[in-house]
Write a protein that holds these residues in place. Structure first.
Motif, PDB file in Angstrom:
ATOM      1  N   LEU A 124      -7.443 -11.216  -1.379  1.00 24.20           N
ATOM      2  CA  LEU A 124      -6.949  -9.984  -1.990  1.00 24.20           C
ATOM      3  C   LEU A 124      -6.985  -8.891  -0.943  1.00 24.20           C
ATOM      4  O   LEU A 124      -8.054  -8.534  -0.442  1.00 24.20           O
ATOM      5  CB  LEU A 124      -7.835  -9.604  -3.179  1.00 24.20           C
ATOM      6  CG  LEU A 124      -7.769 -10.480  -4.438  1.00 24.20           C
ATOM      7  CD1 LEU A 124      -6.310 -10.788  -4.796  1.00 24.20           C
ATOM      8  CD2 LEU A 124      -8.569 -11.749  -4.312  1.00 24.20           C
TER       9      LEU A 124
ATOM     10  N   SER B 117      -1.517  -8.721  -2.583  1.00 24.11           N
ATOM     11  CA  SER B 117      -1.858  -7.349  -2.949  1.00 24.11           C
ATOM     12  C   SER B 117      -1.445  -7.135  -4.403  1.00 24.11           C
ATOM     13  O   SER B 117      -0.497  -7.764  -4.872  1.00 24.11           O
ATOM     14  CB  SER B 117      -1.082  -6.386  -2.047  1.00 24.11           C
ATOM     15  OG  SER B 117      -1.078  -5.081  -2.597  1.00 24.11           O
ATOM     16  N   ILE B 118      -2.135  -6.254  -5.138  1.00 18.15           N
ATOM     17  CA  ILE B 118      -1.652  -5.968  -6.495  1.00 18.15           C
ATOM     18  C   ILE B 118      -0.864  -4.660  -6.540  1.00 18.15           C
ATOM     19  O   ILE B 118      -0.484  -4.198  -7.613  1.00 18.15           O
ATOM     20  CB  ILE B 118      -2.775  -5.970  -7.553  1.00 18.15           C
ATOM     21  CG1 ILE B 118      -3.827  -4.899  -7.277  1.00 18.15           C
ATOM     22  CG2 ILE B 118      -3.409  -7.346  -7.659  1.00 18.15           C
ATOM     23  CD1 ILE B 118      -4.655  -4.551  -8.513  1.00 18.15           C
ATOM     24  N   GLY B 119      -0.610  -4.045  -5.410  1.00 18.29           N
ATOM     25  CA  GLY B 119       0.194  -2.830  -5.402  1.00 18.29           C
ATOM     26  C   GLY B 119      -0.136  -1.967  -4.204  1.00 18.29           C
ATOM     27  O   GLY B 119      -1.156  -2.175  -3.545  1.00 18.29           O
TER      28      GLY B 119
ATOM     29  N   TYR C  17      -1.654   0.623  -3.070  1.00 17.95           N
ATOM     30  CA  TYR C  17      -2.750   1.591  -3.145  1.00 17.95           C
ATOM     31  C   TYR C  17      -3.996   0.849  -2.697  1.00 17.95           C
ATOM     32  O   TYR C  17      -4.017  -0.386  -2.710  1.00 17.95           O
ATOM     33  CB  TYR C  17      -2.922   2.139  -4.570  1.00 17.95           C
ATOM     34  CG  TYR C  17      -2.791   1.091  -5.634  1.00 17.95           C
ATOM     35  CD1 TYR C  17      -1.569   0.844  -6.253  1.00 17.95           C
ATOM     36  CD2 TYR C  17      -3.889   0.305  -5.993  1.00 17.95           C
ATOM     37  CE1 TYR C  17      -1.442  -0.143  -7.210  1.00 17.95           C
ATOM     38  CE2 TYR C  17      -3.775  -0.674  -6.951  1.00 17.95           C
ATOM     39  CZ  TYR C  17      -2.551  -0.898  -7.560  1.00 17.95           C
ATOM     40  OH  TYR C  17      -2.429  -1.879  -8.496  1.00 17.95           O
ATOM     41  N   VAL C  18      -5.030   1.581  -2.298  1.00 22.69           N
ATOM     42  CA  VAL C  18      -6.212   0.919  -1.745  1.00 22.69           C
ATOM     43  C   VAL C  18      -7.381   1.014  -2.718  1.00 22.69           C
ATOM     44  O   VAL C  18      -7.714   2.085  -3.213  1.00 22.69           O
ATOM     45  CB  VAL C  18      -6.595   1.523  -0.377  1.00 22.69           C
ATOM     46  CG1 VAL C  18      -7.812   0.812   0.190  1.00 22.69           C
ATOM     47  CG2 VAL C  18      -5.429   1.413   0.593  1.00 22.69           C
ATOM     48  N   LEU C  19      -8.005  -0.133  -2.989  1.00 19.24           N
ATOM     49  CA  LEU C  19      -9.177  -0.210  -3.863  1.00 19.24           C
ATOM     50  C   LEU C  19     -10.419  -0.429  -3.011  1.00 19.24           C
ATOM     51  O   LEU C  19     -10.321  -0.690  -1.811  1.00 19.24           O
ATOM     52  CB  LEU C  19      -8.991  -1.360  -4.848  1.00 19.24           C
ATOM     53  CG  LEU C  19      -7.770  -1.209  -5.768  1.00 19.24           C
ATOM     54  CD1 LEU C  19      -7.408  -2.537  -6.401  1.00 19.24           C
ATOM     55  CD2 LEU C  19      -8.042  -0.154  -6.823  1.00 19.24           C
TER      56      LEU C  19
ATOM     57  N   GLY D 220     -12.535  -2.865  -3.280  1.00 19.50           N
ATOM     58  CA  GLY D 220     -12.812  -4.279  -3.035  1.00 19.50           C
ATOM     59  C   GLY D 220     -11.801  -5.158  -3.719  1.00 19.50           C
ATOM     60  O   GLY D 220     -10.924  -4.678  -4.446  1.00 19.50           O
TER      61      GLY D 220
ATOM     62  N   PRO E 106      -8.501  -6.660  -8.171  1.00 16.03           N
ATOM     63  CA  PRO E 106      -7.269  -7.429  -7.981  1.00 16.03           C
ATOM     64  C   PRO E 106      -7.413  -8.905  -8.381  1.00 16.03           C
ATOM     65  O   PRO E 106      -6.498  -9.469  -8.998  1.00 16.03           O
ATOM     66  CB  PRO E 106      -6.993  -7.301  -6.483  1.00 16.03           C
ATOM     67  CG  PRO E 106      -7.654  -6.027  -6.089  1.00 16.03           C
ATOM     68  CD  PRO E 106      -8.849  -5.873  -6.970  1.00 16.03           C
TER      69      PRO E 106
HETATM   70  N1  ADE Z   1      -8.116  -4.682  -1.823  1.00 14.41           N
HETATM   71  C1  ADE Z   1      -8.081  -3.349  -1.704  1.00 14.41           C
HETATM   72  N2  ADE Z   1      -6.952  -2.850  -2.197  1.00 14.41           N
HETATM   73  C2  ADE Z   1      -6.225  -3.915  -2.676  1.00 14.41           C
HETATM   74  C3  ADE Z   1      -4.965  -4.049  -3.304  1.00 14.41           C
HETATM   75  N3  ADE Z   1      -4.169  -3.021  -3.567  1.00 14.41           N
HETATM   76  N4  ADE Z   1      -4.555  -5.298  -3.646  1.00 14.41           N
HETATM   77  C4  ADE Z   1      -5.333  -6.359  -3.370  1.00 14.41           C
HETATM   78  N5  ADE Z   1      -6.519  -6.282  -2.776  1.00 14.41           N
HETATM   79  C5  ADE Z   1      -6.976  -5.074  -2.427  1.00 14.41           C
END
Ligand code: ADE
Length: 231
Positions: free
Chosen positions: A91, A136-138, A140-142, A144, A148
């Motif tokens: 991810l 990636s799920i989109g 934007y930054v998560l 961890g 996702p």
């Molecule tokens: N890890 C941090 N951001 C993510 C995102 N947008 N998709 C997948 N993994 C991620």
């Protein structure tokens, strides 16, 4: 379907997956969840799994050896069971953006491995060695990969035979045939002066179907015209 998740936060994955429809599917042995805590494979007794980046810069990087050993614990079991090597999904915001088509494709696998990173990422060498799919799920930054991974497992689960029953059927829903779903109504027939569309009360199934198809197309044109270009 067996979901294996390599993570530093197994309780986050388990709490969420054991809830609602995925929780019911796990209880009924239709899907299986196997979380592996990367910290259990740390090199030192403090359980440290991250270190400073070579070349300097902000943040910490997850080390290759504990991630590799955690992965190997899954691969060894799969090998013993004479099953094929699983796809390993990392991810990352640098991956291919997840969609319904990918969910359908992944739902055909017998077993999947999700690798959740934290901090500034994972040592590139172990990624090169084990990862088959960057997702990636989109854009934007998560913080961890856990959320996702949960998003992916939720959408993949509901495509696995036996996970949904008639009551929560998945046949006509958004993204079926690259269109958004038509609007839904239930009782009461009148709510704050607003009425359910007459055709839905008519009992004429052919008319209902036509109305739904039309609404589905109208809604897609209005909200997601980009989907129609893809079909
Ligand atoms: N890890 C941090 N951001 C993510 C995102 N947008 N998709 C997948 N993994 C991620």
């Amino acid at each position: 379907m067996i979901f294996n998740v390599l993570t530093l936060f197994p309780e986050l994955i388990e709490n969420s997956m054991n809830t609602s429809i995925t929780g019911r599917a796990i209880k009924n042995d239709i899907i299986k969840l196997n979380t592996v805590n990367i910290r259990d494979f740390a090199e030192n007794k403090h359980g440290q799994v991250d270190d400073y980046p070579y070349g300097g810069g902000a943040g910490m990087v997850m080390q290759a050896p504990p991630v590799y050993r955690a992965y190997k614990s899954i691969e060894d079991r799969i090998q013993k069971e004479n099953k094929k090597k699983p796809r390993v999904i990392y991810l990352t915001p640098q991956g291919k953006v997840f969609n319904q088509k990918m969910a359908e494709e992944f739902s055909k696998e017998e077993e999947l491995v999700f690798l959740c990173g934290h901090y500034e990422g994972i040592d590139e060498r172990v990624l090169e060695l084990i990862v088959t799919d960057n997702v990636s799920i989109g854009d934007y930054v998560l913080t961890g990969g856990e959320l996702p991974a949960l998003v992916m497992m939720d959408s993949i689960s509901r495509l696995v035979d036996g996970v949904l029953n008639n009551k929560d059927s998945s046949v006509y829903e958004s993204f079926y045939d690259n269109k958004l779903e038509y609007p839904q109504y239930t009782r009461p027939e009148e709510f704050m002066g607003m009425h359910v569309p007459k055709v839905l009360l008519s009992g004429d199934h052919k008319k209902v179907d036509e109305w739904r198809k039309e609404e589905s197309l109208k809604r897609t044109l209005e909200r997601r015209p980009d989907l129609l270009d893809e079909s």
